[in-house]
Design a protein around this motif. Structure first.
Motif, PDB file in Angstrom:
ATOM      1  N   ASP A   1      50.049  -1.841  89.572  1.00 31.96           N
ATOM      2  CA  ASP A   1      48.889  -2.701  89.373  1.00 31.96           C
ATOM      3  C   ASP A   1      48.583  -3.380  90.691  1.00 31.96           C
ATOM      4  O   ASP A   1      49.466  -3.825  91.408  1.00 31.96           O
ATOM      5  CB  ASP A   1      49.154  -3.751  88.295  1.00 31.96           C
ATOM      6  CG  ASP A   1      48.715  -3.279  86.920  1.00 31.96           C
ATOM      7  OD1 ASP A   1      47.523  -2.955  86.782  1.00 31.96           O
ATOM      8  OD2 ASP A   1      49.550  -3.234  86.012  1.00 31.96           O
ATOM      9  N   GLY A   2      47.324  -3.455  90.992  1.00 29.88           N
ATOM     10  CA  GLY A   2      46.886  -4.068  92.235  1.00 29.88           C
ATOM     11  C   GLY A   2      45.396  -3.836  92.366  1.00 29.88           C
ATOM     12  O   GLY A   2      44.875  -2.825  91.886  1.00 29.88           O
ATOM     13  N   ARG A   3      44.724  -4.731  93.011  1.00 31.58           N
ATOM     14  CA  ARG A   3      43.269  -4.667  93.053  1.00 31.58           C
ATOM     15  C   ARG A   3      42.728  -4.176  94.383  1.00 31.58           C
ATOM     16  O   ARG A   3      41.520  -4.079  94.551  1.00 31.58           O
ATOM     17  CB  ARG A   3      42.697  -6.045  92.716  1.00 31.58           C
ATOM     18  CG  ARG A   3      43.109  -6.509  91.324  1.00 31.58           C
ATOM     19  CD  ARG A   3      42.695  -7.922  91.031  1.00 31.58           C
ATOM     20  NE  ARG A   3      43.080  -8.309  89.683  1.00 31.58           N
ATOM     21  CZ  ARG A   3      44.251  -8.842  89.372  1.00 31.58           C
ATOM     22  NH1 ARG A   3      45.139  -9.058  90.323  1.00 31.58           N
ATOM     23  NH2 ARG A   3      44.552  -9.153  88.125  1.00 31.58           N
ATOM     24  N   LEU A   4      43.593  -3.889  95.349  1.00 25.64           N
ATOM     25  CA  LEU A   4      43.141  -3.434  96.661  1.00 25.64           C
ATOM     26  C   LEU A   4      43.416  -1.949  96.828  1.00 25.64           C
ATOM     27  O   LEU A   4      44.459  -1.440  96.412  1.00 25.64           O
ATOM     28  CB  LEU A   4      43.846  -4.219  97.764  1.00 25.64           C
ATOM     29  CG  LEU A   4      43.611  -5.730  97.772  1.00 25.64           C
ATOM     30  CD1 LEU A   4      44.322  -6.357  98.966  1.00 25.64           C
ATOM     31  CD2 LEU A   4      42.124  -6.057  97.818  1.00 25.64           C
ATOM     32  N   VAL A   5      42.479  -1.251  97.448  1.00 28.94           N
ATOM     33  CA  VAL A   5      42.637   0.175  97.703  1.00 28.94           C
ATOM     34  C   VAL A   5      43.336   0.405  99.036  1.00 28.94           C
ATOM     35  O   VAL A   5      44.252   1.221  99.137  1.00 28.94           O
ATOM     36  CB  VAL A   5      41.266   0.880  97.701  1.00 28.94           C
ATOM     37  CG1 VAL A   5      41.426   2.349  98.059  1.00 28.94           C
ATOM     38  CG2 VAL A   5      40.600   0.729  96.342  1.00 28.94           C
ATOM     39  N   ALA A   6      42.922  -0.323 100.076  1.00 29.53           N
ATOM     40  CA  ALA A   6      43.491  -0.174 101.414  1.00 29.53           C
ATOM     41  C   ALA A   6      44.451  -1.319 101.693  1.00 29.53           C
ATOM     42  O   ALA A   6      44.295  -2.426 101.158  1.00 29.53           O
ATOM     43  CB  ALA A   6      42.378  -0.164 102.464  1.00 29.53           C
ATOM     44  N   PRO A   7      45.475  -1.078 102.524  1.00 27.38           N
ATOM     45  CA  PRO A   7      46.406  -2.164 102.876  1.00 27.38           C
ATOM     46  C   PRO A   7      45.670  -3.271 103.616  1.00 27.38           C
ATOM     47  O   PRO A   7      44.856  -2.999 104.505  1.00 27.38           O
ATOM     48  CB  PRO A   7      47.435  -1.478 103.779  1.00 27.38           C
ATOM     49  CG  PRO A   7      46.754  -0.235 104.267  1.00 27.38           C
ATOM     50  CD  PRO A   7      45.827   0.191 103.189  1.00 27.38           C
ATOM     51  N   PRO A   8      45.915  -4.542 103.261  1.00 32.51           N
ATOM     52  CA  PRO A   8      45.184  -5.660 103.871  1.00 32.51           C
ATOM     53  C   PRO A   8      45.717  -6.045 105.243  1.00 32.51           C
ATOM     54  O   PRO A   8      46.305  -7.111 105.429  1.00 32.51           O
ATOM     55  CB  PRO A   8      45.382  -6.783 102.851  1.00 32.51           C
ATOM     56  CG  PRO A   8      46.713  -6.491 102.236  1.00 32.51           C
ATOM     57  CD  PRO A   8      46.824  -4.985 102.194  1.00 32.51           C
ATOM     58  N   SER A   9      45.517  -5.181 106.214  1.00 32.38           N
ATOM     59  CA  SER A   9      45.815  -5.531 107.598  1.00 32.38           C
ATOM     60  C   SER A   9      44.899  -6.675 108.009  1.00 32.38           C
ATOM     61  O   SER A   9      43.943  -6.999 107.290  1.00 32.38           O
ATOM     62  CB  SER A   9      45.576  -4.318 108.500  1.00 32.38           C
ATOM     63  OG  SER A   9      44.202  -3.942 108.457  1.00 32.38           O
ATOM     64  N   PRO A  10      45.150  -7.333 109.145  1.00 34.14           N
ATOM     65  CA  PRO A  10      44.257  -8.435 109.541  1.00 34.14           C
ATOM     66  C   PRO A  10      42.785  -8.047 109.564  1.00 34.14           C
ATOM     67  O   PRO A  10      41.930  -8.816 109.112  1.00 34.14           O
ATOM     68  CB  PRO A  10      44.774  -8.807 110.934  1.00 34.14           C
ATOM     69  CG  PRO A  10      46.229  -8.475 110.888  1.00 34.14           C
ATOM     70  CD  PRO A  10      46.319  -7.231 110.049  1.00 34.14           C
ATOM     71  N   ILE A  11      42.463  -6.842 110.067  1.00 34.78           N
ATOM     72  CA  ILE A  11      41.058  -6.407 110.117  1.00 34.78           C
ATOM     73  C   ILE A  11      40.509  -6.192 108.714  1.00 34.78           C
ATOM     74  O   ILE A  11      39.400  -6.640 108.378  1.00 34.78           O
ATOM     75  CB  ILE A  11      40.920  -5.126 110.955  1.00 34.78           C
ATOM     76  CG1 ILE A  11      41.344  -5.388 112.412  1.00 34.78           C
ATOM     77  CG2 ILE A  11      39.487  -4.609 110.902  1.00 34.78           C
ATOM     78  CD1 ILE A  11      40.494  -6.426 113.120  1.00 34.78           C
ATOM     79  N   ASN A  12      41.275  -5.480 107.868  1.00 39.21           N
ATOM     80  CA  ASN A  12      40.821  -5.243 106.497  1.00 39.21           C
ATOM     81  C   ASN A  12      40.697  -6.545 105.718  1.00 39.21           C
ATOM     82  O   ASN A  12      39.754  -6.735 104.941  1.00 39.21           O
ATOM     83  CB  ASN A  12      41.793  -4.299 105.784  1.00 39.21           C
ATOM     84  CG  ASN A  12      41.723  -2.879 106.299  1.00 39.21           C
ATOM     85  OD1 ASN A  12      40.753  -2.510 106.959  1.00 39.21           O
ATOM     86  ND2 ASN A  12      42.728  -2.093 106.010  1.00 39.21           N
TER      87      ASN A  12
END
Length: 452
Positions: A223-234
């Motif tokens: 479960d998780g709501r993000l598709v891409a890893p939240p790097s600083p840029i993302n």
């Protein structure tokens, strides 16, 4: 002892034959940075405000790392992302969200060497043990993790890390000799001094990600709501889009709930919602013939919006139910029968969403009943709203040929429907159920007691 550069060091065999110790960051994982994993904890367990605070601290973290103060930067990330959170919430994110992103960052060749070890496998990390252990133990079949321990008070995290527990250190000492407790606070670049052999790891740019087909354990539940890893840029892009995304999602929700069905396709397209539909020759839809009762549509439960967009395509309201493993009371069966007398009914036989290319076991309609939902941190009822926050959400519906209920039991029919949907989607059928999902990722049966 083989000579090595600090960031090219890998694991080794020591006192216990064929046992292995691996550094996590920059070795078993391709990425050396840990910001994205702390951001996942901040967002999923804490919320957007905590995530925004961690993002605001990103320039300071980068400066501290440039100055060589990695330990200080690590302490800041631990404090911002965990202080005040319930321990249970951090554990839930570590079990249900982080493994997916860890697997997507796992180095293929390094994992091959790690898995080839026939003895015990240990991992040393700069992150708190609570964040890493579910991934290492449950997905990589590791024996344990050496990492900092989060200090807690009355079930809440204080945001301060303590040295690793003595049990973990003793276990690793049996493999590589005496291990300095202080190493658990930093990147652990020097723990290999205690090992007998070391291996070269390719630089980050040359490493390849472990393909899904090579996962040691299939990634079915998360479960998780993000598709891409939240790097600083993302993460920055996400935070900048958040105000506009909330407004856009609210506007889309209003048109879905308030406007007539006849106007929704055109306005939805104007608001960036793309809906595509494909109808099989024998699919039962409005206008396809005289029907005395409504049609039961069984769907793969990707999001809570499945029946909503089905209504838009069918141009008539579609009632929806999900069900699990409890026996079907007569009153509820009567309720479903009445719904079919007045319109169509969409059932979600999996009983819960599955975000990966798998289908959970389809329950037999004649034997199952509507159920509640597991109370996931952050309120899962908002998942549909988060979907509508995407700049251009896209939904594809395919109405397959009718399936006859004759010639078998209700379980046979459910299995036939499951196989057909899996074939069209190129998904894999499983025997896992909703209850299995929540036992694996949350330790509960996924049911919520109704309030009387």
């Amino acid at each position: 002892m083989v000579k090595y550069s600090p960031m090219a060091a890998f694991f080794c065999w020591g006192r216990e034959k064929d046992s292995v110790v691996s550094q996590l960051e920059g070795v078993l994982l391709i990425s050396k940075g840990v910001f994205q994993y702390f951001m996942l904890v901040a967002l999923e367990a804490g919320g957007p405000l905590r995530g925004a605070v961690l993002l605001a601290a990103a320039p300071l973290l980068a400066l501290l790392e440039v100055l060589g103060w990695e330990k200080t930067a690590l302490r800041v990330m631990i404090f911002v992302s965990t202080a005040g959170l319930r321990v249970a919430e951090v554990k839930a994110v570590a079990k249900a969200t982080l493994p997916r992103f860890f697997l997507q960052d796992t180095a293929e060749k390094v994992y091959g060497m790690f898995a080839a070890c026939g003895g015990k496998r240990y991992v040393v990390t700069s992150m708190p043990r609570i964040m890493v252990e579910p991934f290492i133990v449950e997905y990589l079949d590791g024996a344990g993790v050496v990492g900092a321990e989060l200090t807690t008070f009355r079930g809440r995290c204080l945001g301060v890390a303590a040295p690793p527990g003595s049990d973990a250190l003793k276990a690793v000492s049996g493999v590589c000799g005496d291990l300095d407790v202080g190493l658990a606070e930093g990147p652990h670049r020097s723990f290999l001094n205690f090992c007998r052999e070391a291996y070269y790891v390719p630089p980050e740019g040359e490493a390849s990600v472990l393909p899904r087909k090579s996962y040691p354990k299939p990634l079915i539940f998360h479960d998780g709501r993000l598709v891409a890893p939240p790097s600083p840029i993302n993460a920055l892009a996400l935070m900048l889009w958040l105000p506009a995304g909330i407004l856009l999602a609210a506007t889309r929700a209003v048109y879905i709930l308030m406007l007539p069905l006849s106007l929704q396709p055109a306005l939805g397209a104007a608001l960036g919602v793309r809906i595509r539909a494909k109808v099989a020759p024998t699919a039962v839809t409005p206008g396809s013939g005289k029907r005395k009762t409504g049609t039961v549509y069984a769907c793969s439960h990707r999001t809570l919006l499945d029946p909503v967009f089905a209504s838009v395509i069918l141009q008539r309201k579609v009632a929806a139910v999900t069900y699990s493993l409890s026996a079907l009371p007569g009153a509820r069966w009567e309720m479903m029968r009445r719904l079919l007398e007045t319109g169509d009914l969409m059932v979600c036989p999996e009983g819960t969403t599955c975000r990966e290319p798998y289908l959970l076991r389809f329950s037999s309609l004649s034997q199952r009943s509507p159920s509640g939902s597991y109370r996931w941190p952050g309120h899962k009822c908002f998942d549909a709203f988060f979907f509508l926050m995407n700049p251009r959400p896209w939904y594809r519906l395919e109405f397959l040929d009718r399936v006859s209920g004759d010639g078998g039991t209700s379980n046979d029919v459910a299995n036939r429907v499951q196989r057909e949907i899996a074939r069209v989607l190129s998904f894999e059928c499983t025997n896992f159920t909703r209850r299995d999902k929540y036992w694996i990722i949350a330790g509960t049966d996924g049911l919520v007691e109704s309030k009387k």
